[in-house]
Design an enzyme around this catalytic site. Structure first.
Site, PDB file in Angstrom:
ATOM      1  N   ASP A 186     -45.581   2.230  24.871  1.00 53.60           N
ATOM      2  CA  ASP A 186     -45.206   2.618  26.230  1.00 53.60           C
ATOM      3  C   ASP A 186     -45.878   1.694  27.228  1.00 53.60           C
ATOM      4  O   ASP A 186     -47.059   1.841  27.537  1.00 53.60           O
ATOM      5  CB  ASP A 186     -45.574   4.083  26.470  1.00 53.60           C
ATOM      6  CG  ASP A 186     -44.676   5.008  25.681  1.00 53.60           C
ATOM      7  OD1 ASP A 186     -43.508   5.148  26.090  1.00 53.60           O
ATOM      8  OD2 ASP A 186     -45.103   5.549  24.664  1.00 53.60           O
ATOM      9  N   THR A 187     -45.101   0.755  27.718  1.00 56.07           N
ATOM     10  CA  THR A 187     -45.569  -0.334  28.568  1.00 56.07           C
ATOM     11  C   THR A 187     -44.406  -0.749  29.445  1.00 56.07           C
ATOM     12  O   THR A 187     -43.254  -0.475  29.122  1.00 56.07           O
ATOM     13  CB  THR A 187     -46.015  -1.527  27.690  1.00 56.07           C
ATOM     14  OG1 THR A 187     -47.092  -1.128  26.858  1.00 56.07           O
ATOM     15  CG2 THR A 187     -46.454  -2.726  28.517  1.00 56.07           C
TER      16      THR A 187
END
Length: 540
Positions: free
Chosen positions: A353-354
């Site tokens: 999650d970026t």
């Protein structure tokens, strides 16, 4: 609305423009960056504005409670600079502290995995060195949308819904469960606590985050969950400007941020792959995929052994990036059979999650920018009353005594997020990135090969089906996205690769990228945006 399925084949076209271009995984965020460029801001100004908007649009993936990295190309000087906006472990947190808890590896959902958030200081420092606008100016849209609301995008909304049970168990997360439920795609979402925090930063700069009420809320909320972080840890945080690392791949110079980031992994893989004529083989042939995967396995073995905070450990970057070293590593690769897994010196948790974004302005300046909380919603703690999720980057530390990346007070952990830049003949060639945990260097490797070896345009490079060595483990299973021929998968399995086909929702594992190419002679930029995300290329 129908649940996100990822069952599609992209037919996106490349976007071309001359005056400015922004690629981001949310259309409203990309449009915010474009508006900054239209106002006369440059690539740095637009990158910070877009980053702040992504905090609002995709709070699972990034936020001011996390870290950032950037590569910036200054068209006037032809120089590339590397910003390390990652934080450090608390001064009171030792290896002995966590090993006394019985841990043999870091617990990514414990408050001890929270390192000092570096994003806000990183925003400020990027603008101070390269920007032309103030934080107050570039944060306006993010504050507006957090306060007044925005329609939740489909992919971000799907991940939000998927995290419902986790959010209900998280500390102080009520703002992210309006009416006790996770927002659905298209539902208007408001984040008033985050809006107030962004407003305070706009008015008071980074000091409003690292001291005062926000800092006090961070320390109090972490302390309630067992952290030993202090106000001094926050107040003393500083970004660093580093010399980027680079290698030449068939006439194109590829830049990455140095360790503690894992960009070195991509460069090692490219160096090894350069020993083979990949362009003479079809991209989806078993022979080519075998060579690329084996090069990547060797790069992962080095990554686990060597990547660490270079202020606290010896990382032999020059040796690892030498062409002689690459040639020696390439000799370990069989033309046919998969190698016995090379040894791995560490085990790291996965996180995907970026957000990654790319900006090129009309003058040819480029900012390749990435920001993350590591795992979805970080450690699972919101600083009470602020709307700020806190990252769990400390989960990237090793707990093996004596390892380069072993946890130590004030040390930066192994970091997965990496922006990329490329120059050719001394001029900007591409600003690029593919986010997603251990997919990132593998994504860099694949899109650069697609553009260099196969002469694909940015959108074609992003559309191409991807592969991934699971969890960045040298001996990990080989995930291959829907679109590769069945005969290729069967051949790779016969060679000894453990094949794991991925389709539908599994496609989310292969990252989300943005690429902007620059044609210096024509003064034209060409962009591609990730088909596996909500975003777009915005240009004028």
């Amino acid at each position: 609305m129908k649940t996100m399925s990822f069952d599609f084949k992209s037919r996106r076209s490349m976007v071309s423009a001359r005056r400015g271009m922004v690629g981001a995984s949310n259309p409203l965020a990309a449009q915010t960056g474009l508006d900054i460029l239209r106002q006369g801001g440059n690539a740095a100004d637009a990158a910070v504005a877009t980053s702040a908007m992504m905090n609002v649009m995709d709070p699972a993936s990034c936020g001011i409670g996390g870290d950032c990295f950037a590569l910036y190309y200054d068209a006037a000087t032809g120089q590339v600079s590397a910003l390390n906006g990652s934080g450090r472990a608390p001064a009171a947190l030792t290896l002995e502290t966590v090993r006394e808890l019985g841990w043999r590896k870091m617990n990514p959902r414990h408050a001890h995995s929270v390192t000092v958030p570096g994003a806000v200081r990183g925003w400020h420092d990027l603008l101070a060195r390269h920007g032309t606008m103030t934080l107050a100016e570039v944060l306006l849209d993010a504050i507006h949308y957090a306060s007044e609301g925005y329609p939740t995008a489909p992919v971000a909304g799907y991940r939000w819904q998927r995290a419902g049970a986790f959010l209900r168990s998280a500390a102080n997360a009520e703002e992210y469960l309006p009416g006790g439920e996770t927002p659905q795609a298209g539902q208007v979402t408001r984040l008033p606590g985050l809006a107030d925090s962004l407003s305070a930063i706009a008015e008071g700069g980074p000091d409003a985050f690292y001291t005062g009420p926000i800092a006090e809320a961070i320390i109090k909320s972490l302390g309630e969950q067992g952290s030993v972080m202090t106000l001094d840890d926050l107040r003393d945080h500083r970004s660093t400007w580093d010399k980027p690392i680079k290698t030449d791949y068939r006439g194109v110079t590829i830049y990455e941020c140095p360790p503690n980031g894992q960009g070195l992994t991509a460069l090692i893989a490219l160096n090894i792959a350069e020993q083979f004529e990949l362009g003479a083989l079809p991209w989806d042939s078993p022979a080519r995929l075998h060579l690329m995967v084996e090069a990547m396995r060797l790069a992962w073995a080095d990554a686990h052994e060597y990547i660490a905070d270079m202020d606290r450990a010896d990382v032999p970057v020059a040796q690892l990036l030498s062409k002689d070293y690459a040639a020696g590593r390439a000799e370990l690769i069989s033309d046919y059979y998969a190698m016995d897994p090379p040894p791995s010196a560490g085990e790291l948790p996965g996180g995907e999650d970026t957000i990654y974004l790319s900006v090129v302005d009309g003058a040819g300046n480029a900012c390749s920018f990435i920001k993350s909380l590591y795992m979805g919603y970080g450690v699972g703690i919101v600083a009470a009353g602020t709307g700020i999720w806190l990252q769990n980057r400390g989960a990237g530390f090793s707990l093996v005594p004596g390892h380069r990346n072993a946890l130590a007070p004030g040390k930066r952990p192994y970091h997965t997020i990496i922006p990329g830049l490329a120059l050719k003949d001394g001029q900007l060639w591409a600003s690029f990135g593919v986010m997603g945990g251990f997919m990132q260097p593998q994504g860099h490797f694949q899109v650069i090969s697609a553009m260099v070896d196969d002469d694909l345009n940015p959108q074609e490079a992003l559309n191409r089906p991807r592969w991934m060595i699971a969890n960045g483990e040298p001996g990990g299973a080989l995930l291959i996205e829907d679109g590769a021929p069945f005969k290729t998968l069967a051949d790779l399995a016969e060679r000894g690769h453990r094949i794991q086909p991925e389709a539908g929702l599994g496609r989310g594992s292969f990252g989300r990228g943005q690429i902007i190419r620059w044609d210096a002679e024509a003064g034209v930029m060409h962009g591609g945006s990730e088909p596996r995300a909500d975003g777009q290329i915005a240009a004028f």
